[in-house]
Motif scaffolding. Structure first.
Motif, short mmCIF file in Angstrom:
data_model
loop_
_atom_site.label_atom_id
_atom_site.label_comp_id
_atom_site.label_asym_id
_atom_site.label_seq_id
_atom_site.Cartn_x
_atom_site.Cartn_y
_atom_site.Cartn_z
N LEU A 124 -11.88 -3.78 -6.16
CA LEU A 124 -11.62 -2.40 -5.79
C LEU A 124 -10.13 -2.13 -5.62
CD1 LEU A 124 -14.52 -1.90 -3.21
CD2 LEU A 124 -14.40 -0.99 -5.54
N LEU A 125 -9.33 -3.17 -5.46
CA LEU A 125 -7.88 -3.00 -5.39
C LEU A 125 -7.32 -2.48 -6.70
CD1 LEU A 125 -6.90 -6.29 -3.51
CD2 LEU A 125 -6.90 -3.97 -2.58
N LEU A 126 -8.08 -2.58 -7.79
CA LEU A 126 -7.63 -2.09 -9.08
C LEU A 126 -7.74 -0.57 -9.21
CD1 LEU A 126 -9.34 -4.73 -11.39
CD2 LEU A 126 -6.87 -4.46 -11.06
N LEU A 127 -8.47 0.08 -8.34
CA LEU A 127 -8.76 1.50 -8.52
C LEU A 127 -7.52 2.39 -8.65
CD1 LEU A 127 -11.92 2.48 -6.45
CD2 LEU A 127 -11.51 2.83 -8.89
N PRO A 128 -6.53 2.26 -7.80
CA PRO A 128 -5.34 3.13 -7.96
C PRO A 128 -4.69 2.99 -9.34
CG PRO A 128 -5.33 2.12 -5.80
CD PRO A 128 -6.42 1.43 -6.58
N THR A 129 -4.66 1.77 -9.86
CA THR A 129 -4.10 1.54 -11.20
C THR A 129 -4.96 2.20 -12.27
OG1 THR A 129 -3.08 -0.54 -10.52
CG2 THR A 129 -3.45 -0.22 -12.89
N LEU A 130 -6.27 2.04 -12.17
CA LEU A 130 -7.16 2.62 -13.17
C LEU A 130 -7.09 4.15 -13.15
CD1 LEU A 130 -10.31 0.31 -12.79
CD2 LEU A 130 -8.34 0.08 -14.33
N ILE A 131 -6.94 4.71 -11.99
CA ILE A 131 -6.79 6.17 -11.87
C ILE A 131 -5.57 6.64 -12.65
CG2 ILE A 131 -6.01 7.94 -10.23
CD1 ILE A 131 -8.90 7.66 -9.90
N ARG A 132 -4.50 5.90 -12.55
CA ARG A 132 -3.23 6.33 -13.14
C ARG A 132 -3.11 5.98 -14.62
NH1 ARG A 132 -3.12 6.02 -8.08
NH2 ARG A 132 -1.73 7.30 -6.78
N GLN A 133 -3.91 5.05 -15.10
CA GLN A 133 -3.78 4.68 -16.51
C GLN A 133 -4.71 5.48 -17.42
OE1 GLN A 133 -4.90 0.47 -16.60
NE2 GLN A 133 -6.78 0.98 -17.67
N SER A 134 -5.49 6.38 -16.83
CA SER A 134 -6.43 7.16 -17.62
C SER A 134 -6.21 8.65 -17.40
CB SER A 134 -7.87 6.78 -17.25
OG SER A 134 -8.07 6.93 -15.85
N ASP A 138 -14.39 4.97 2.25
CA ASP A 138 -13.16 4.30 2.67
C ASP A 138 -12.87 3.07 1.81
OD1 ASP A 138 -12.89 6.17 4.63
OD2 ASP A 138 -13.53 4.87 6.28
N LEU A 139 -13.89 2.46 1.23
CA LEU A 139 -13.69 1.26 0.42
C LEU A 139 -12.90 1.54 -0.85
CD1 LEU A 139 -17.22 -0.45 0.66
CD2 LEU A 139 -15.22 -0.78 2.12
N LEU A 140 -12.83 2.80 -1.25
CA LEU A 140 -12.12 3.14 -2.48
C LEU A 140 -10.61 2.99 -2.32
CD1 LEU A 140 -14.05 6.40 -3.48
CD2 LEU A 140 -14.31 4.11 -4.47
N GLY A 141 -10.11 3.14 -1.10
CA GLY A 141 -8.68 3.05 -0.88
C GLY A 141 -7.89 4.20 -1.45
N LEU A 142 -8.54 5.34 -1.64
CA LEU A 142 -7.90 6.52 -2.20
C LEU A 142 -7.80 7.61 -1.14
CD1 LEU A 142 -9.83 6.68 -5.60
CD2 LEU A 142 -7.59 5.65 -5.20
N GLN A 143 -6.67 8.33 -1.13
CA GLN A 143 -6.47 9.40 -0.15
C GLN A 143 -6.55 10.79 -0.78
OE1 GLN A 143 -6.36 8.49 3.02
NE2 GLN A 143 -6.46 6.37 2.29
N ASP A 144 -6.12 10.90 -2.02
CA ASP A 144 -6.08 12.18 -2.72
C ASP A 144 -7.49 12.65 -3.07
OD1 ASP A 144 -5.77 14.31 -4.49
OD2 ASP A 144 -4.08 13.40 -5.55
N PRO A 145 -7.93 13.82 -2.59
CA PRO A 145 -9.27 14.30 -2.91
C PRO A 145 -9.53 14.41 -4.41
CG PRO A 145 -8.32 15.60 -1.14
CD PRO A 145 -7.22 14.72 -1.65
N ALA A 146 -8.50 14.76 -5.18
CA ALA A 146 -8.66 14.87 -6.63
C ALA A 146 -8.95 13.50 -7.25
CB ALA A 146 -7.41 15.48 -7.25
N GLU A 147 -8.34 12.46 -6.71
CA GLU A 147 -8.60 11.11 -7.21
C GLU A 147 -10.00 10.66 -6.80
OE1 GLU A 147 -5.42 8.64 -5.83
OE2 GLU A 147 -4.01 9.40 -7.33
#
Length: 232
Positions: free
Chosen positions: A105-115, A134-143
């Motif tokens: 799940l630590l990969l999620l911020p990277t995957l969000i930004r590469q697509s 909370d497990l997603l580690g994302l703060q931005d509602p759009a993400e």
């Protein structure tokens, strides 16, 4: 042998009452990994699958203690064999002096930004009923809105992993259950462009899922390879 062990990845294992398929030449749950890296493991006492997935906070110190033992044995990086251990990422990384990547799940911020922003990411989990936002580690509602979560709770693998000892993994049943979950998610969200496996058991079927879906599939073995490559 000394050179090999000096680059060992340490894996924190669930307490399943048996050895898992992740027997662990580096980088592959089936032992077909990098020739220049080794894996050493520590079973986390009391870390039964049900407790870890549910998020029992009493396990945190057991994870920290096991991580310290791995470092003492020569681990140059730490991972785990359950994605839900991301709950202990901060505690473990704060307790040792080596890089820690507990969960894919630590990969999620990277995957969000590469697509592209229009692309959704399907997170395939062992149990979606225990998968908190909370497990997603994302703060931005759009993400957050780009993430769709599906689980295989109630499946044969789900039931088997909750047993103690857990029986050998039925890979064919896992492939069928994961495939069915992805079919449901894609029917509801045809804009899914990436698949991320939370469950550290799912890499067993990752090649089949890539072939079936024709989509990129990320999992804990991808993150481990990145982690160890950075230390080469």
């Amino acid at each position: 042998m000394t050179a090999l062990l000096s680059r060992s990845l340490g894996v924190l294992k669930l307490d399943q009452g048996r050895d898992t398929e992740e027997t662990y030449a580096f980088g592959s749950v089936q032992g077909a990994g990098s020739a220049d890296s080794a894996v050493i493991t520590e079973t986390v006492e009391g870390a039964w699958a049900e407790r870890v997935v549910r998020g029992d906070p009493a396990l945190e110190q057991a994870y920290v203690a096991a991580a310290k033992r791995l470092v003492e044995r020569g681990a140059v990086a730490i991972s785990s064999n359950c994605g839900f251990t991301i709950r202990h990422q901060t505690a473990v990384s704060s307790s040792v002096h080596v890089p820690v990547a507990m969960s894919s799940l630590l990969l999620l911020p990277t995957l969000i930004r590469q697509s592209p922003p229009s692309t959704k990411i399907a997170v395939l989990t062992y149990d979606s009923t225990c998968f908190d936002e909370d497990l997603l580690g994302l703060q931005d509602p759009a993400e957050k809105a780009r993430i769709v979560v599906g689980g295989i709770e109630g499946s044969k693998y789900w039931h088997d992993e909750r047993k103690h000892p857990a029986p050998p993994t039925d890979v064919a049943a896992m492939e069928a259950d994961v495939s069915a979950c992805i079919v449901r998610l894609r029917a509801a969200h045809p804009d899914i462009g990436i698949i991320l496996f939370e469950c550290a058991g799912f890499p067993l079927v990752a090649p089949a899922i890539r072939r079936i879906t024709q989509l990129p599939v990320y999992d804990i073995t991808v993150l481990r390879r990145m982690l160890m490559a950075s230390l080469s």
